[in-house]
Write an enzyme that holds these catalytic residues in place. Structure first.
Site, mmCIF file in Angstrom:
data_model
loop_
_atom_site.group_PDB
_atom_site.id
_atom_site.type_symbol
_atom_site.label_atom_id
_atom_site.label_comp_id
_atom_site.label_asym_id
_atom_site.label_seq_id
_atom_site.Cartn_x
_atom_site.Cartn_y
_atom_site.Cartn_z
ATOM 1 N N PRO A 2 -1.756 -4.272 -6.144
ATOM 2 C CA PRO A 2 -1.376 -5.630 -5.730
ATOM 3 C C PRO A 2 -0.619 -5.622 -4.406
ATOM 4 O O PRO A 2 0.344 -4.873 -4.253
ATOM 5 C CB PRO A 2 -0.464 -6.115 -6.854
ATOM 6 C CG PRO A 2 -0.435 -5.050 -7.893
ATOM 7 C CD PRO A 2 -1.006 -3.807 -7.306
ATOM 8 N N GLU A 3 -1.087 -6.416 -3.443
ATOM 9 C CA GLU A 3 -0.335 -6.577 -2.202
ATOM 10 C C GLU A 3 0.426 -7.908 -2.303
ATOM 11 O O GLU A 3 0.331 -8.604 -3.306
ATOM 12 C CB GLU A 3 -1.287 -6.526 -1.001
ATOM 13 C CG GLU A 3 -2.030 -5.187 -0.961
ATOM 14 C CD GLU A 3 -2.603 -4.822 0.407
ATOM 15 O OE1 GLU A 3 -2.116 -5.332 1.423
ATOM 16 O OE2 GLU A 3 -3.535 -3.998 0.451
ATOM 17 N N LYS A 52 6.725 -7.452 -2.691
ATOM 18 C CA LYS A 52 5.971 -7.152 -3.911
ATOM 19 C C LYS A 52 6.830 -7.327 -5.164
ATOM 20 O O LYS A 52 6.472 -6.861 -6.240
ATOM 21 C CB LYS A 52 5.408 -5.736 -3.829
ATOM 22 C CG LYS A 52 4.439 -5.572 -2.651
ATOM 23 C CD LYS A 52 3.883 -4.176 -2.588
ATOM 24 C CE LYS A 52 3.044 -4.001 -1.327
ATOM 25 N NZ LYS A 52 2.603 -2.615 -1.156
ATOM 26 N N ARG A 120 17.976 -5.285 1.022
ATOM 27 C CA ARG A 120 17.311 -4.054 1.424
ATOM 28 C C ARG A 120 15.904 -4.329 1.959
ATOM 29 O O ARG A 120 15.398 -3.602 2.810
ATOM 30 C CB ARG A 120 17.233 -3.141 0.189
ATOM 31 C CG ARG A 120 17.179 -1.676 0.478
ATOM 32 C CD ARG A 120 17.246 -0.868 -0.803
ATOM 33 N NE ARG A 120 16.161 -1.174 -1.718
ATOM 34 C CZ ARG A 120 16.314 -1.378 -3.035
ATOM 35 N NH1 ARG A 120 17.503 -1.321 -3.574
ATOM 36 N NH2 ARG A 120 15.278 -1.643 -3.795
ATOM 37 N N ASN A 161 -2.023 -1.264 1.645
ATOM 38 C CA ASN A 161 -2.917 -0.421 2.441
ATOM 39 C C ASN A 161 -4.093 -1.165 3.083
ATOM 40 O O ASN A 161 -4.494 -0.866 4.208
ATOM 41 C CB ASN A 161 -3.451 0.701 1.542
ATOM 42 C CG ASN A 161 -3.847 1.911 2.340
ATOM 43 O OD1 ASN A 161 -3.383 2.078 3.476
ATOM 44 N ND2 ASN A 161 -4.704 2.740 1.794
ATOM 45 N N ARG A 246 -0.850 7.436 1.354
ATOM 46 C CA ARG A 246 -2.062 6.633 1.412
ATOM 47 C C ARG A 246 -2.918 7.020 2.609
ATOM 48 O O ARG A 246 -2.459 7.702 3.517
ATOM 49 C CB ARG A 246 -1.688 5.128 1.527
ATOM 50 C CG ARG A 246 -0.618 4.671 0.545
ATOM 51 C CD ARG A 246 -1.068 4.726 -0.900
ATOM 52 N NE ARG A 246 -2.292 3.991 -1.138
ATOM 53 C CZ ARG A 246 -2.370 2.685 -1.306
ATOM 54 N NH1 ARG A 246 -1.275 1.955 -1.274
ATOM 55 N NH2 ARG A 246 -3.515 2.097 -1.509
#
Ligand SMILES: [Zn+2]
Length: 256
Positions: A2-3, A52, A120, A161, A246
């Site tokens: 999941p992006e 995410k 963060r 990715n 990746r």
């Protein structure tokens, strides 16, 4: 994997079908008994996506923090569907049920821990008030390849990715260029491209990056460079490299 667009889509869907209702919360898998008991019978007030991460806020309970990780998913079903033993957490309302399966993070956060996570994270390209300056400043301090920096959620959040490969191609930026070598103009084009691609993904519920006049009717797996053999534009060979965990993809002709 999941992006950011998937996470934002889930937040929109859950805001529509769960927010405002008192939910029955359970852990059929038995992994989160205390968490489930704490949230059971609470009214859900809001669902927010940042990068995410998903954050569920309640009338009188700590924030529920979910990160799906690589294989996690949230499945939606009508009310009353029997639970299966693989369900990590079930949020059941009068209008719909959401089942969490295989997520890496499912935890309750106090106000300080919640604030620390938000602090963060780099700016989320899908957030209406996202600040691109913050992302540019963070890139300026990194000499790692731009492709690697784009997946660093402390630089920019929500990019995975597929989007990084496609956005770097569209902007003509080679994935191995040092992050701090990008000019402000190049970065702005990259930011706008990523934002437009992810916004489109929220609408389409999947990743479509190729312009309509460059693709056929079939949309499955149609990308410019991600897992492609030949470049759609120049016919050149697409190269790929293992970059950290990746693979990165590029056309050596179109991306310099
Ligand atoms: Zn090419």
């Amino acid at each position: 994997v999941p992006e950011g667009h998937t996470i934002h889509r889930l937040a929109l869907d859950h805001a529509r079908i769960l927010v405002g209702d008192v939910l029955r919360v359970s852990s059929p898998q038995g992994r989160h008994p205390v968490l489930a008991a704490t949230l059971d019978g609470q009214r859900l007030e809001d669902v927010a996506a940042v990068g995410k991460h998903l954050f569920y806020t309640w009338a009188a309970a700590p924030v529920l923090h979910i990160h799906l990780g690589l294989i996690g998913r949230l499945r939606e079903s009508p009310p009353g569907v029997p639970a299966t033993p693989n369900i990590q957490l079930r949020l059941a309302g009068p209008r719909a049920t959401a089942d969490l399966i295989g997520a890496t993070t499912c935890e309750l956060l106090g106000p300080e821990a919640h604030a620390a996570i938000l602090d963060r994270l780099g700016p989320d390209v899908l957030a209406p008030d996202a600040d691109p300056d913050r992302a540019f400043q963070r890139l300026q301090r990194r000499s790692i390849p731009i492709a690697q920096a784009l997946l660093d959620q402390q630089v920019l959040s929500g990019i995975g990715n597929v989007y990084r490969a496609e956005a770097l191609f569209v902007t003509g930026i080679h994935p191995l260029r040092p992050a701090n070598s990008l000019t402000r103009a190049e970065f702005d084009r990259l930011w706008d491209t990523l934002r437009a691609m992810l916004q489109q993904g929220v609408v389409d519920r999947r990743i479509v990056t190729v312009d309509p006049d460059e693709r056929g009717a079939d949309l499955e797996g149609v990308f410019y460079v991600y897992k492609q053999g030949r470049c759609r534009r120049c016919g050149g060979e697409i190269r790929s490299w293992q970059l950290g965990p990746r693979r990165a993809y590029a056309c050596e002709v179109c991306q310099t």
